[in-house]
Design an enzyme around this catalytic site. Structure first.
Site, PDB file in Angstrom:
ATOM      1  N   LYS A  11       0.824  -1.212   0.000  1.00 58.09           N
ATOM      2  CA  LYS A  11       0.000   0.000   0.000  1.00 58.09           C
ATOM      3  C   LYS A  11       0.868   1.276   0.000  1.00 58.09           C
ATOM      4  CE  LYS A  11      -3.934  -2.279   2.176  1.00 58.09           C
ATOM      5  NZ  LYS A  11      -5.019  -2.137   3.186  1.00 58.09           N
ATOM      6  N   TYR A  51     -12.418  -1.707  -3.873  1.00 58.07           N
ATOM      7  CA  TYR A  51     -12.932  -1.933  -2.515  1.00 58.07           C
ATOM      8  C   TYR A  51     -14.453  -1.766  -2.437  1.00 58.07           C
ATOM      9  CZ  TYR A  51      -8.301  -2.288  -0.355  1.00 58.07           C
ATOM     10  OH  TYR A  51      -7.048  -2.721   0.028  1.00 58.07           O
ATOM     11  N   ASN A 114      -2.192   0.166   6.675  1.00 56.45           N
ATOM     12  CA  ASN A 114      -1.688  -1.112   7.194  1.00 56.45           C
ATOM     13  C   ASN A 114      -0.768  -1.866   6.224  1.00 56.45           C
ATOM     14  OD1 ASN A 114      -3.666  -1.959   5.474  1.00 56.45           O
ATOM     15  ND2 ASN A 114      -4.711  -3.286   6.940  1.00 56.45           N
ATOM     16  N   HIS A 117      -2.106  -5.508   1.482  1.00 53.22           N
ATOM     17  CA  HIS A 117      -3.392  -6.193   1.309  1.00 53.22           C
ATOM     18  C   HIS A 117      -3.128  -7.635   0.897  1.00 53.22           C
ATOM     19  CE1 HIS A 117      -7.434  -7.051  -0.255  1.00 53.22           C
ATOM     20  NE2 HIS A 117      -6.811  -7.585  -1.295  1.00 53.22           N
ATOM     21  N   GLU A 128      -9.405 -10.162  -7.890  1.00 54.50           N
ATOM     22  CA  GLU A 128      -8.482  -9.049  -7.652  1.00 54.50           C
ATOM     23  C   GLU A 128      -7.280  -9.110  -8.594  1.00 54.50           C
ATOM     24  OE1 GLU A 128      -9.754  -8.677  -2.951  1.00 54.50           O
ATOM     25  OE2 GLU A 128      -7.736  -9.361  -3.438  1.00 54.50           O
TER      26      GLU A 128
HETATM   27  P1  CMP Z   1      -7.391  -4.665   3.459  1.00 58.26           P
HETATM   28  O1  CMP Z   1      -6.906  -6.023   3.835  1.00 58.26           O
HETATM   29  O2  CMP Z   1      -6.770  -4.029   2.285  1.00 58.26           O
HETATM   30  O3  CMP Z   1      -8.976  -4.720   3.212  1.00 58.26           O
HETATM   31  C1  CMP Z   1      -9.848  -3.685   3.536  1.00 58.26           C
HETATM   32  C2  CMP Z   1      -9.171  -2.534   4.199  1.00 58.26           C
HETATM   33  O4  CMP Z   1     -10.018  -1.628   4.865  1.00 58.26           O
HETATM   34  C3  CMP Z   1      -8.267  -3.056   5.284  1.00 58.26           C
HETATM   35  O5  CMP Z   1      -7.174  -3.727   4.730  1.00 58.26           O
HETATM   36  C4  CMP Z   1      -7.955  -1.789   6.051  1.00 58.26           C
HETATM   37  O6  CMP Z   1      -6.863  -1.083   5.494  1.00 58.26           O
HETATM   38  C5  CMP Z   1      -9.222  -0.984   5.853  1.00 58.26           C
HETATM   39  N1  CMP Z   1      -9.963  -0.942   7.109  1.00 58.26           N
HETATM   40  C6  CMP Z   1     -10.571  -1.943   7.735  1.00 58.26           C
HETATM   41  N2  CMP Z   1     -11.134  -1.507   8.879  1.00 58.26           N
HETATM   42  C7  CMP Z   1     -10.868  -0.186   8.950  1.00 58.26           C
HETATM   43  C8  CMP Z   1     -11.202   0.820   9.902  1.00 58.26           C
HETATM   44  N3  CMP Z   1     -11.906   0.548  10.999  1.00 58.26           N
HETATM   45  N4  CMP Z   1     -10.744   2.065   9.658  1.00 58.26           N
HETATM   46  C9  CMP Z   1     -10.041   2.355   8.526  1.00 58.26           C
HETATM   47  N5  CMP Z   1      -9.717   1.423   7.595  1.00 58.26           N
HETATM   48  C10 CMP Z   1     -10.124   0.177   7.814  1.00 58.26           C
END
Ligand code: CMP
Length: 140
Positions: A11, A51, A114, A117, A128
């Site tokens: 990311k 998403y 984070n 993904h 995806e």
């Molecule tokens: P990812 O695995 O890419 O899939 C969905 C994404 O939504 C997840 O990682 C997080 O980066 C994001 N996400 C999930 N929960 C939250 C939250 N409470 N606040 C902000 N982002 C979120």
């Protein structure tokens, strides 16, 4: 034992922090073969499409803005039990809960930013991967 393919994105936070190499090294060391790879940038529209499953969640707008804020690395990865093992390698969505030594424990700063993904099912891995690599020749 499930399928042999998963899909990942490094990311914008991890790309910006200079962690592409470290993360790809961890992916290779875990036994994954990289069968497609590109540095790219999602438009807000494309991030929203990727998403779309989260479009009714309160964090959707924040997620779309973040994922279109800078370059990402997209990749298709191959290994037995690819999806499940990769989710173990990256750790919990919230880095505060991620096990020691996982990619998110090492490189993520928050639940939103984070670092990486990983697809959550074999079916989503196919969807995806096609989203990012539909026109790309895959070398297996
Ligand atoms: P990812 O695995 O890419 O899939 C969905 C994404 O939504 C997840 O990682 C997080 O980066 C994001 N996400 C999930 N929960 C939250 C939250 N409470 N606040 C902000 N982002 C979120």
């Amino acid at each position: 034992m499930s399928g042999k393919t998963t899909f990942t994105m490094i990311k914008p936070d991890a790309v910006k922090a200079g962690n592409i190499g470290n993360i790809l090294q961890m992916i290779n060391a875990a036994g994954y073969q990289i069968i497609a790879l590109k540095l790219t940038k999602l438009s807000p529209e494309k991030a929203g499409q990727f998403y779309a499953i989260h479009k009714d969640r309160p964090f959707y707008q924040e997620l779309v803005e973040f994922m279109s804020s800078g370059p990402i690395v997209a990749a298709i990865l191959k290994k037995s039990n690819a999806v499940e093992d990769f989710r173990k390698l990256i750790g919990s969505t919230n880095p505060a809960d991620a096990a020691e030594g996982t990619i998110r424990a090492l490189y993520a700063s928050s639940i939103g930013e984070n670092a990486i993904h990983g697809s959550d099912s074999d079916e989503n891995a196919q969807i995806e991967a096609a989203f990012h690599f539909a026109q790309t020749q895959i070398f297996e």
